[in-house]
Design a protein around this motif. Sequence first.
Motif, PDB file in Angstrom:
ATOM      1  N   UNK A  82      48.213  31.282 118.387  1.00 27.98           N
ATOM      2  CA  UNK A  82      48.732  30.678 119.617  1.00 27.98           C
ATOM      3  C   UNK A  82      49.647  29.497 119.322  1.00 27.98           C
ATOM      4  N   UNK A  83      50.839  29.542 119.901  1.00 28.03           N
ATOM      5  CA  UNK A  83      51.794  28.438 119.773  1.00 28.03           C
ATOM      6  C   UNK A  83      52.319  27.992 121.135  1.00 28.03           C
ATOM      7  N   UNK A  84      51.911  28.673 122.210  1.00 29.06           N
ATOM      8  CA  UNK A  84      52.390  28.324 123.537  1.00 29.06           C
ATOM      9  C   UNK A  84      51.229  28.315 124.519  1.00 29.06           C
ATOM     10  N   UNK A  85      51.481  27.715 125.683  1.00 27.71           N
ATOM     11  CA  UNK A  85      50.441  27.654 126.707  1.00 27.71           C
ATOM     12  C   UNK A  85      51.122  27.442 128.055  1.00 27.71           C
ATOM     13  N   UNK A  86      50.314  27.549 129.129  1.00 30.29           N
ATOM     14  CA  UNK A  86      50.841  27.336 130.469  1.00 30.29           C
ATOM     15  C   UNK A  86      51.214  25.868 130.666  1.00 30.29           C
ATOM     16  N   UNK A  87      52.177  25.630 131.533  1.00 30.55           N
ATOM     17  CA  UNK A  87      52.601  24.261 131.817  1.00 30.55           C
ATOM     18  C   UNK A  87      51.608  23.575 132.751  1.00 30.55           C
ATOM     19  N   UNK A  88      51.295  22.320 132.452  1.00 34.44           N
ATOM     20  CA  UNK A  88      50.504  21.535 133.395  1.00 34.44           C
ATOM     21  C   UNK A  88      51.272  21.433 134.708  1.00 34.44           C
ATOM     22  N   UNK A  89      50.558  21.552 135.797  1.00 32.10           N
ATOM     23  CA  UNK A  89      51.199  21.466 137.104  1.00 32.10           C
ATOM     24  C   UNK A  89      51.612  22.800 137.659  1.00 32.10           C
ATOM     25  N   UNK A  90      51.473  23.858 136.837  1.00 29.78           N
ATOM     26  CA  UNK A  90      51.805  25.194 137.315  1.00 29.78           C
ATOM     27  C   UNK A  90      53.266  25.537 137.132  1.00 29.78           C
ATOM     28  N   UNK A  91      53.628  26.700 137.614  1.00 24.46           N
ATOM     29  CA  UNK A  91      54.995  27.179 137.483  1.00 24.46           C
ATOM     30  C   UNK A  91      55.080  28.336 136.519  1.00 24.46           C
ATOM     31  N   UNK A  92      56.159  29.105 136.643  1.00 22.30           N
ATOM     32  CA  UNK A  92      56.349  30.293 135.809  1.00 22.30           C
ATOM     33  C   UNK A  92      56.761  29.901 134.396  1.00 22.30           C
ATOM     34  N   UNK A  93      56.394  30.760 133.432  1.00 25.59           N
ATOM     35  CA  UNK A  93      56.852  30.569 132.061  1.00 25.59           C
ATOM     36  C   UNK A  93      55.891  29.771 131.208  1.00 25.59           C
ATOM     37  N   UNK A  94      55.989  30.017 129.889  1.00 27.85           N
ATOM     38  CA  UNK A  94      55.129  29.359 128.918  1.00 27.85           C
ATOM     39  C   UNK A  94      55.897  28.244 128.208  1.00 27.85           C
ATOM     40  N   UNK A  95      55.150  27.310 127.630  1.00 29.14           N
ATOM     41  CA  UNK A  95      55.732  26.152 126.950  1.00 29.14           C
ATOM     42  C   UNK A  95      55.262  26.142 125.502  1.00 29.14           C
TER      43      UNK A  95
END
Length: 229
Positions: A49-62
């Motif tokens: 794992x190198x990415x995760x969901x953004x805090x606060x919601x919204x589409x796309x990974x960070x």
Amino acid sequence: MTRFDIITCQPHLLTGPFDHSILKRAQDKGLVEVHLHDLRKYAINKHGQIDDYAFGGGAGMVLMVEPIAKCIRELQEQRTYDAIIYMTPDGQTLNQPMANRLSMLQNIIILCGHYKGVDQRVRDLFVTHEISIGDYVLSGGELAAAVLADSLIRLIPGVLNDESSALSDSFQDNLLAPPVYSRPADFEGHTVPDILLSGNTPKVEEWRFEQAVQRTRQLRPDLLRDEKN
């Protein structure tokens, strides 16, 4: 020796550009080193794992801060870097003067974004330059990193067989390059301008400058305005 360390989660996208033509010859001559670093080797768990969901919601990974920080710090333990560059659409737009300046550096890290980009803390803690190659969005920063590296490597002394070639490129003097011709002198009635066949070097250079100004005024008048400012 100029060294590029490129951090990416898609290293296979970058093998092609550096294995051919001028970029490969620069490496073969020992003028440049290019090292690709797979971000997944620095993953936070056994699942890669190198990415995760953004805090606060919204589409796309960070892309997460921990894998990137681990990779950069490992590189920094081995040498001092003159620049850590993050390729991002909201960065400063790459241009020739910027390429000229960066080509004089010795050790450069280029970080390729992906998905929705990288955790802001990467930018706050590590990045020294944020660069864009245009006002549009790509699937990732790999192609942009290749563009940046190409624009720098070709300026390094000894890379081009004729170093004066880079000095006459478009944008080096805020002008587009003039038209160029090669053999045959007459192709189906379309002929090369007589001045280029005259052997009169001063007149040829004068013609090229006039053509460069004319072409710039027609296609990129903003460059002439920038020069006045």
